[in-house]
Design a protein around this motif. Sequence first.
Motif, PDB file in Angstrom:
ATOM      1  N   PRO A 290      10.740   2.623  -2.201  1.00 22.80           N
ATOM      2  CA  PRO A 290      10.522   1.298  -1.599  1.00 22.80           C
ATOM      3  C   PRO A 290      10.802   1.275  -0.093  1.00 22.80           C
ATOM      4  O   PRO A 290      10.192   0.482   0.628  1.00 22.80           O
ATOM      5  CB  PRO A 290      11.513   0.407  -2.370  1.00 22.80           C
ATOM      6  N   ASP A 291      11.720   2.133   0.396  1.00 18.80           N
ATOM      7  CA  ASP A 291      11.954   2.216   1.841  1.00 18.80           C
ATOM      8  C   ASP A 291      10.714   2.756   2.553  1.00 18.80           C
ATOM      9  O   ASP A 291      10.343   2.282   3.634  1.00 18.80           O
ATOM     10  CB  ASP A 291      13.138   3.138   2.146  1.00 18.80           C
ATOM     11  N   VAL A 292      10.092   3.773   1.959  1.00 17.07           N
ATOM     12  CA  VAL A 292       8.883   4.346   2.533  1.00 17.07           C
ATOM     13  C   VAL A 292       7.773   3.289   2.574  1.00 17.07           C
ATOM     14  O   VAL A 292       7.059   3.132   3.574  1.00 17.07           O
ATOM     15  CB  VAL A 292       8.432   5.584   1.738  1.00 17.07           C
ATOM     16  N   LEU A 293       7.646   2.540   1.484  1.00 17.07           N
ATOM     17  CA  LEU A 293       6.659   1.461   1.430  1.00 17.07           C
ATOM     18  C   LEU A 293       6.931   0.419   2.511  1.00 17.07           C
ATOM     19  O   LEU A 293       6.005  -0.044   3.200  1.00 17.07           O
ATOM     20  CB  LEU A 293       6.675   0.808   0.052  1.00 17.07           C
ATOM     21  N   ALA A 294       8.198   0.047   2.688  1.00 21.27           N
ATOM     22  CA  ALA A 294       8.555  -0.954   3.698  1.00 21.27           C
ATOM     23  C   ALA A 294       8.149  -0.496   5.093  1.00 21.27           C
ATOM     24  O   ALA A 294       7.628  -1.284   5.898  1.00 21.27           O
ATOM     25  CB  ALA A 294      10.047  -1.241   3.648  1.00 21.27           C
ATOM     26  N   GLY A 295       8.366   0.784   5.395  1.00 20.81           N
ATOM     27  CA  GLY A 295       7.981   1.306   6.693  1.00 20.81           C
ATOM     28  C   GLY A 295       6.481   1.261   6.904  1.00 20.81           C
ATOM     29  O   GLY A 295       6.004   0.936   8.002  1.00 20.81           O
ATOM     30  N   ARG A 296       5.719   1.573   5.871  1.00 23.64           N
ATOM     31  CA  ARG A 296       4.260   1.516   5.978  1.00 23.64           C
ATOM     32  C   ARG A 296       3.786   0.089   6.234  1.00 23.64           C
ATOM     33  O   ARG A 296       2.869  -0.143   7.041  1.00 23.64           O
ATOM     34  CB  ARG A 296       3.621   2.049   4.699  1.00 23.64           C
ATOM     35  N   LEU A 297       4.378  -0.871   5.550  1.00 29.83           N
ATOM     36  CA  LEU A 297       3.979  -2.262   5.734  1.00 29.83           C
ATOM     37  C   LEU A 297       4.275  -2.727   7.153  1.00 29.83           C
ATOM     38  O   LEU A 297       3.492  -3.485   7.751  1.00 29.83           O
ATOM     39  CB  LEU A 297       4.706  -3.150   4.727  1.00 29.83           C
TER      40      LEU A 297
ATOM     41  N   ALA B 252       8.744  10.167  -0.821  1.00 29.34           N
ATOM     42  CA  ALA B 252       7.791   9.871   0.251  1.00 29.34           C
ATOM     43  C   ALA B 252       6.363   9.818  -0.286  1.00 29.34           C
ATOM     44  O   ALA B 252       5.579   8.930   0.082  1.00 29.34           O
ATOM     45  CB  ALA B 252       7.910  10.915   1.357  1.00 29.34           C
ATOM     46  N   ALA B 253       6.033  10.749  -1.173  1.00 28.22           N
ATOM     47  CA  ALA B 253       4.691  10.752  -1.767  1.00 28.22           C
ATOM     48  C   ALA B 253       4.460   9.489  -2.589  1.00 28.22           C
ATOM     49  O   ALA B 253       3.353   8.923  -2.581  1.00 28.22           O
ATOM     50  CB  ALA B 253       4.507  11.995  -2.635  1.00 28.22           C
ATOM     51  N   MET B 254       5.494   9.022  -3.287  1.00 30.99           N
ATOM     52  CA  MET B 254       5.361   7.795  -4.067  1.00 30.99           C
ATOM     53  C   MET B 254       5.154   6.584  -3.159  1.00 30.99           C
ATOM     54  O   MET B 254       4.281   5.746  -3.397  1.00 30.99           O
ATOM     55  CB  MET B 254       6.598   7.611  -4.943  1.00 30.99           C
ATOM     56  N   GLY B 255       5.972   6.481  -2.113  1.00 31.90           N
ATOM     57  CA  GLY B 255       5.817   5.354  -1.198  1.00 31.90           C
ATOM     58  C   GLY B 255       4.464   5.332  -0.523  1.00 31.90           C
ATOM     59  O   GLY B 255       3.891   4.265  -0.272  1.00 31.90           O
ATOM     60  N   ASP B 256       3.933   6.526  -0.261  1.00 33.20           N
ATOM     61  CA  ASP B 256       2.611   6.616   0.362  1.00 33.20           C
ATOM     62  C   ASP B 256       1.478   6.323  -0.617  1.00 33.20           C
ATOM     63  O   ASP B 256       0.347   6.065  -0.191  1.00 33.20           O
ATOM     64  CB  ASP B 256       2.415   8.025   0.946  1.00 33.20           C
ATOM     65  N   ALA B 257       1.764   6.386  -1.913  1.00 33.72           N
ATOM     66  CA  ALA B 257       0.715   6.210  -2.923  1.00 33.72           C
ATOM     67  C   ALA B 257       0.365   4.751  -3.181  1.00 33.72           C
ATOM     68  O   ALA B 257      -0.649   4.460  -3.826  1.00 33.72           O
ATOM     69  CB  ALA B 257       1.152   6.861  -4.242  1.00 33.72           C
ATOM     70  N   VAL B 258       1.180   3.825  -2.714  1.00 36.06           N
ATOM     71  CA  VAL B 258       0.923   2.402  -2.968  1.00 36.06           C
ATOM     72  C   VAL B 258      -0.228   1.926  -2.085  1.00 36.06           C
ATOM     73  O   VAL B 258      -0.177   2.061  -0.858  1.00 36.06           O
ATOM     74  CB  VAL B 258       2.182   1.558  -2.700  1.00 36.06           C
ATOM     75  N   ASN B 259      -1.245   1.385  -2.707  1.00 36.51           N
ATOM     76  CA  ASN B 259      -2.382   0.818  -1.984  1.00 36.51           C
ATOM     77  C   ASN B 259      -1.952  -0.529  -1.388  1.00 36.51           C
ATOM     78  O   ASN B 259      -1.708  -1.491  -2.116  1.00 36.51           O
ATOM     79  CB  ASN B 259      -3.567   0.631  -2.938  1.00 36.51           C
ATOM     80  N   LEU B 260      -1.841  -0.586  -0.069  1.00 33.49           N
ATOM     81  CA  LEU B 260      -1.329  -1.796   0.571  1.00 33.49           C
ATOM     82  C   LEU B 260      -2.227  -2.998   0.327  1.00 33.49           C
ATOM     83  O   LEU B 260      -1.747  -4.133   0.232  1.00 33.49           O
ATOM     84  CB  LEU B 260      -1.162  -1.561   2.078  1.00 33.49           C
ATOM     85  N   LYS B 261      -3.523  -2.774   0.187  1.00 32.21           N
ATOM     86  CA  LYS B 261      -4.431  -3.885  -0.083  1.00 32.21           C
ATOM     87  C   LYS B 261      -4.146  -4.511  -1.446  1.00 32.21           C
ATOM     88  O   LYS B 261      -4.328  -5.706  -1.643  1.00 32.21           O
ATOM     89  CB  LYS B 261      -5.884  -3.415  -0.001  1.00 32.21           C
ATOM     90  N   ALA B 262      -3.695  -3.666  -2.403  1.00 34.52           N
ATOM     91  CA  ALA B 262      -3.401  -4.192  -3.735  1.00 34.52           C
ATOM     92  C   ALA B 262      -2.235  -5.161  -3.711  1.00 34.52           C
ATOM     93  O   ALA B 262      -2.131  -6.045  -4.574  1.00 34.52           O
ATOM     94  CB  ALA B 262      -3.104  -3.035  -4.698  1.00 34.52           C
ATOM     95  N   LEU B 263      -1.355  -5.032  -2.710  1.00 33.59           N
ATOM     96  CA  LEU B 263      -0.206  -5.931  -2.602  1.00 33.59           C
ATOM     97  C   LEU B 263      -0.626  -7.328  -2.191  1.00 33.59           C
ATOM     98  O   LEU B 263       0.147  -8.289  -2.361  1.00 33.59           O
ATOM     99  CB  LEU B 263       0.804  -5.378  -1.603  1.00 33.59           C
ATOM    100  N   GLU B 264      -1.813  -7.467  -1.648  1.00 35.16           N
ATOM    101  CA  GLU B 264      -2.304  -8.764  -1.194  1.00 35.16           C
ATOM    102  C   GLU B 264      -2.998  -9.543  -2.315  1.00 35.16           C
ATOM    103  O   GLU B 264      -3.599 -10.598  -2.058  1.00 35.16           O
ATOM    104  CB  GLU B 264      -3.271  -8.565  -0.021  1.00 35.16           C
ATOM    105  N   CYS B 265      -2.929  -9.040  -3.515  1.00 34.37           N
ATOM    106  CA  CYS B 265      -3.510  -9.720  -4.671  1.00 34.37           C
ATOM    107  C   CYS B 265      -3.109 -11.201  -4.672  1.00 34.37           C
ATOM    108  O   CYS B 265      -1.968 -11.540  -4.409  1.00 34.37           O
ATOM    109  CB  CYS B 265      -3.003  -9.025  -5.942  1.00 34.37           C
ATOM    110  N   LYS B 266      -4.043 -12.068  -4.964  1.00 39.75           N
ATOM    111  CA  LYS B 266      -3.769 -13.504  -4.980  1.00 39.75           C
ATOM    112  C   LYS B 266      -4.115 -14.061  -6.343  1.00 39.75           C
ATOM    113  O   LYS B 266      -5.125 -13.730  -6.945  1.00 39.75           O
ATOM    114  CB  LYS B 266      -4.577 -14.218  -3.896  1.00 39.75           C
ATOM    115  N   ARG B 267      -3.233 -14.931  -6.813  1.00 40.20           N
ATOM    116  CA  ARG B 267      -3.475 -15.571  -8.108  1.00 40.20           C
ATOM    117  C   ARG B 267      -3.477 -17.079  -7.923  1.00 40.20           C
ATOM    118  O   ARG B 267      -2.721 -17.605  -7.163  1.00 40.20           O
ATOM    119  CB  ARG B 267      -2.392 -15.181  -9.117  1.00 40.20           C
TER     120      ARG B 267
END
Length: 417
Positions: free
Chosen positions: A238-245, A402-417
């Motif tokens: 999650p730290d790696v993901l936070a840095g990417r965002l 690091a590979a896991m944090g890089d694997a998250v598709n950032l666009k998928a986080l913008e999913c809207k319901r």
Amino acid sequence: MVRRRRNQKGSSIAARCAVVVMAVAGLALSPHAAAAVDQKNPKPTGQPLHEVGTWGASADRTPVTMTEQTVRNIVHTSVGGSGLRISLSNAFGTQPVVFGGAYVGLQQTGAAVVPGTNRQLTFGGSTSVTVPAGAQVLSDPLPGTYAPQQTLAVSLYVRGASGTVTGHNLATQTSYVSSEGDHSAEEDGAAFTTTISRWYWVDSVVVSAPKTVGTVVALGDSITDGLRSTPGANRRWPDVLAGRLLDGPRPKQMGVLNEGISGNRVLADGAGVSVQARFDRDVLAKPGVRTVILMEGINDINGGQATSGDQLIAAYRQLIARAHAEGTCILGATMTPFKGLGSYTDQKEAIRTAANEFIRHSREFDGVVDFDKVTRDPADPQRFLPLYDSGDHLHPSDAGYAAMGDAVNLKALECKR
């Protein structure tokens, strides 16, 4: 409609915590703090704001008690914002706990705080607060704006005996406990003579940010908690993901809360209550939550609670339904390999495979993060790629995280319901 629900969630937190939203007078800041806190510009102008989470750790029962001491929790934030607030949890306490002093500043080194940055927290205007057993409180907002990725020292003085401390048992971070007395306001670390690898009472850090900024919750077990990553280096996935965002434009940024508990399970309590039991507290009640990434189930498989993939799938469906009922997106993350672990069997592998196939292909989640695919050895897919194995064949190395944090598709986080 979704915005209305989220506003209601933020309001419910404030109501439950019985917090009066009051700005407190800021302390004078040294030049060292200017990049982190700007009290002259407390809010971005011309943009509607809401509260988001910038750091979090799931509350759990610890084996600790304290009496007339001060703890200095060291935490590392993700997204920046104004009006910083600290949430304190006594969810697993055996009695009310009284905090006679609470401060937050920028860590300098060890237990020392950068001179001029240690600022007093208030709760409904008071410098002390009593938190009943089972409850939590949210501090009043501090004026000023905090930059992203700050390492904060959150100091709490416990007046009298604490009873059982609510905290987080795997911090992968060194924090500090003082000798007797209230040392919360002190900038030097001389009084903090004991080091700990837990966080005590602090369960989230909240800031106000534009409504384009949301919160992502990483929900899981020790692999989300960051077990066997380098302590103090913030190398959990999650730290790696936070840095990417944070590398993206402001409208695409999101705060990241790590709600992993080492040893946690889906189907039964164990290390922490089950993920089904803590879903409301650790996900739905958090401010500004738009998306949760769920990766959990391997402890149920190893511990024998899950004897078929169908049991985990049924629980996943419940979590999906609960998230969707609140207008929250939920991404399913596949479980990483564990062949080579002493408890590994072909039968357990079949359960992991069945659950992962549901996550990948059912389309019931709002998106998929295929951690299994990015960490496995192509020559032996039931094992980690050697570079990504910390050595115990269950938890990733820093490179694996690091590979896991890089694997998250950032666009998928913008999913809207």
